[in-house]
Design a protein around this motif. Sequence first.
Motif, PDB file in Angstrom:
ATOM      1  N   LEU A   1     -16.314  59.950  75.068  1.00  0.00           N
ATOM      2  CA  LEU A   1     -15.550  59.931  73.708  1.00  0.00           C
ATOM      3  C   LEU A   1     -13.966  59.835  74.006  1.00  0.00           C
ATOM      4  CD1 LEU A   1     -17.636  63.365  72.101  1.00  0.00           C
ATOM      5  CD2 LEU A   1     -17.705  60.879  71.828  1.00  0.00           C
ATOM      6  N   ASP A   2     -13.539  59.882  75.174  1.00  0.00           N
ATOM      7  CA  ASP A   2     -12.136  59.902  75.438  1.00  0.00           C
ATOM      8  C   ASP A   2     -11.862  58.311  75.043  1.00  0.00           C
ATOM      9  OD1 ASP A   2     -11.369  62.316  75.971  1.00  0.00           O
ATOM     10  OD2 ASP A   2     -11.901  62.183  78.125  1.00  0.00           O
ATOM     11  N   ASP A   3     -12.622  57.461  75.032  1.00  0.00           N
ATOM     12  CA  ASP A   3     -12.424  56.038  75.013  1.00  0.00           C
ATOM     13  C   ASP A   3     -12.902  55.476  73.479  1.00  0.00           C
ATOM     14  OD1 ASP A   3     -11.728  53.418  75.575  1.00  0.00           O
ATOM     15  OD2 ASP A   3     -13.487  52.907  76.709  1.00  0.00           O
ATOM     16  N   ALA A   4     -12.223  56.139  72.550  1.00  0.00           N
ATOM     17  CA  ALA A   4     -12.463  55.578  71.294  1.00  0.00           C
ATOM     18  C   ALA A   4     -12.105  54.339  70.889  1.00  0.00           C
ATOM     19  CB  ALA A   4     -11.972  56.588  70.244  1.00  0.00           C
ATOM     20  N   PRO A   5     -13.181  53.382  70.199  1.00  0.00           N
ATOM     21  CA  PRO A   5     -12.844  52.212  69.935  1.00  0.00           C
ATOM     22  C   PRO A   5     -11.806  52.027  68.844  1.00  0.00           C
ATOM     23  CG  PRO A   5     -14.934  52.811  68.896  1.00  0.00           C
ATOM     24  CD  PRO A   5     -14.208  53.964  69.787  1.00  0.00           C
ATOM     25  N   PRO A   6     -10.975  51.053  68.789  1.00  0.00           N
ATOM     26  CA  PRO A   6      -9.816  50.655  67.655  1.00  0.00           C
ATOM     27  C   PRO A   6     -10.405  50.778  66.289  1.00  0.00           C
ATOM     28  CG  PRO A   6      -9.893  48.888  69.502  1.00  0.00           C
ATOM     29  CD  PRO A   6     -11.019  49.733  69.644  1.00  0.00           C
ATOM     30  N   VAL A   7      -9.595  51.307  65.511  1.00  0.00           N
ATOM     31  CA  VAL A   7     -10.007  51.673  64.227  1.00  0.00           C
ATOM     32  C   VAL A   7     -10.420  50.185  63.393  1.00  0.00           C
ATOM     33  CG1 VAL A   7      -9.535  52.147  61.701  1.00  0.00           C
ATOM     34  CG2 VAL A   7      -8.921  53.754  63.820  1.00  0.00           C
ATOM     35  N   ASP A   8     -11.594  49.843  62.817  1.00  0.00           N
ATOM     36  CA  ASP A   8     -11.967  48.790  62.139  1.00  0.00           C
ATOM     37  C   ASP A   8     -11.250  48.908  60.749  1.00  0.00           C
ATOM     38  OD1 ASP A   8     -13.345  46.457  61.167  1.00  0.00           O
ATOM     39  OD2 ASP A   8     -14.813  47.920  60.472  1.00  0.00           O
ATOM     40  N   ARG A   9     -11.484  49.844  60.117  1.00  0.00           N
ATOM     41  CA  ARG A   9     -10.967  49.907  58.635  1.00  0.00           C
ATOM     42  C   ARG A   9     -10.840  51.317  58.158  1.00  0.00           C
ATOM     43  NH1 ARG A   9     -13.939  48.921  52.855  1.00  0.00           N
ATOM     44  NH2 ARG A   9     -12.030  49.724  51.564  1.00  0.00           N
ATOM     45  N   LEU A  10      -9.517  52.040  57.892  1.00  0.00           N
ATOM     46  CA  LEU A  10      -9.411  53.542  57.644  1.00  0.00           C
ATOM     47  C   LEU A  10      -9.917  53.393  56.125  1.00  0.00           C
ATOM     48  CD1 LEU A  10      -6.104  54.674  58.953  1.00  0.00           C
ATOM     49  CD2 LEU A  10      -8.369  55.334  59.568  1.00  0.00           C
ATOM     50  N   VAL A  11     -10.646  54.455  55.709  1.00  0.00           N
ATOM     51  CA  VAL A  11     -11.114  54.754  54.418  1.00  0.00           C
ATOM     52  C   VAL A  11     -11.038  56.278  54.152  1.00  0.00           C
ATOM     53  CG1 VAL A  11     -12.723  52.776  54.423  1.00  0.00           C
ATOM     54  CG2 VAL A  11     -13.741  54.828  55.089  1.00  0.00           C
ATOM     55  N   VAL A  12     -11.319  56.744  53.129  1.00  0.00           N
ATOM     56  CA  VAL A  12     -11.687  57.878  52.847  1.00  0.00           C
ATOM     57  C   VAL A  12     -13.161  58.294  53.044  1.00  0.00           C
ATOM     58  CG1 VAL A  12     -11.673  59.829  51.379  1.00  0.00           C
ATOM     59  CG2 VAL A  12      -9.863  58.447  51.315  1.00  0.00           C
ATOM     60  N   CYS A  13     -13.753  58.944  54.244  1.00  0.00           N
ATOM     61  CA  CYS A  13     -14.951  58.965  54.569  1.00  0.00           C
ATOM     62  C   CYS A  13     -15.627  60.282  53.924  1.00  0.00           C
ATOM     63  CB  CYS A  13     -15.263  59.328  56.073  1.00  0.00           C
ATOM     64  SG  CYS A  13     -14.954  57.646  57.130  1.00  0.00           S
TER      65      CYS A  13
ATOM     66  N   ASP B   1     -22.134  46.987  64.515  1.00  0.00           N
ATOM     67  CA  ASP B   1     -20.953  47.066  65.261  1.00  0.00           C
ATOM     68  C   ASP B   1     -21.564  47.959  66.272  1.00  0.00           C
ATOM     69  OD1 ASP B   1     -18.873  47.610  66.763  1.00  0.00           O
ATOM     70  OD2 ASP B   1     -17.411  47.083  65.384  1.00  0.00           O
ATOM     71  N   PRO B   2     -22.304  47.527  67.295  1.00  0.00           N
ATOM     72  CA  PRO B   2     -23.000  48.437  68.415  1.00  0.00           C
ATOM     73  C   PRO B   2     -22.001  49.261  68.953  1.00  0.00           C
ATOM     74  CG  PRO B   2     -23.940  46.258  68.663  1.00  0.00           C
ATOM     75  CD  PRO B   2     -22.585  46.109  67.650  1.00  0.00           C
ATOM     76  N   GLU B   3     -20.787  48.950  69.472  1.00  0.00           N
ATOM     77  CA  GLU B   3     -19.997  49.857  70.093  1.00  0.00           C
ATOM     78  C   GLU B   3     -19.277  50.811  69.086  1.00  0.00           C
ATOM     79  OE1 GLU B   3     -15.110  49.927  72.197  1.00  0.00           O
ATOM     80  OE2 GLU B   3     -15.973  47.951  71.134  1.00  0.00           O
ATOM     81  N   ARG B   4     -19.014  50.665  67.962  1.00  0.00           N
ATOM     82  CA  ARG B   4     -18.544  51.704  67.036  1.00  0.00           C
ATOM     83  C   ARG B   4     -19.793  52.577  66.842  1.00  0.00           C
ATOM     84  NH1 ARG B   4     -14.859  47.520  65.834  1.00  0.00           N
ATOM     85  NH2 ARG B   4     -13.152  48.011  66.075  1.00  0.00           N
TER      86      ARG B   4
END
Length: 270
Positions: free
Chosen positions: A181-193, A256-259
């Motif tokens: 969990l320390d290695d978060a993938p780069p943000v794809d698209r910020l949204v209001v989740c 997106d398998p990584e995310r």
Amino acid sequence: MNTREVAEIPTGPVPVPSVVAELAKGDDITPVWENELGGLTFRLDARIGGSRYVKWVAHGTPEIDLAAEADRLAWASRWVRVPRVLGQGSNAEGSWLVTAPVPGRSAVDTRWLADPATAATAIGHGLRVLHDALPVAECPYTWSVADRLARADERIADGEGPGDWFPEHRHLTVAEARGLLDDAPPVDRLVVCHGDACAPNTLLHDDGTFAAHVDLGSLGVADRWADLAVAAWSTEWNHGPGYDHLVYAAYGVEPDPERIAYYRLLWDLA
């Protein structure tokens, strides 16, 4: 047993908290949901017609903040269909949230359990509607990786480990899982989740189209995959394997398998 898998429609007697009985004022009370933390939802049906819903959680349950959910519902209602807040409060026993009904049946209603492809498609489409409609720049709430990692660390400190996780992650040690969990993938698209985009929180019209969302207590800005990964995963828990691809297709995105892997592990630990 993984206690995160027992959110369900109650099948036996459910004690009615005193405040729920007071709020009912003689209306019929039907328990309709119990979550994995012991939170309860009741439907109050007036004898002259009309209904309301009451969510109740015992005092000292930090994972559920119904005051925060009331705020989020009021904010989101300017752009999307969500339950209208009728009242909220707390006492020494617990807290409660009263909302008006919204049209539709949960994606885990028996009708949609018998038609999982329709349910999965509506979940994906509904999530895209939510993400496109809610304005990130105006959202005062976050659901960031950093905040969620802090919660994961609290749970680990309280002794949670592989036995409390979903089967996909039980082969990991606590150190291995937390390290990933320390290695978060780069943000794809910020949204209001949505923050809890599991299947039960999507409502469908009777024709199978998306109707509304409920249970927005964790709503906040994050990468869209924080919602997508869990929404698709939840179709396996509720409808069986083989429908997750319909969630992604209806949303309009390739898996997106990584995310997906990262945000499912984060969900499990946090």
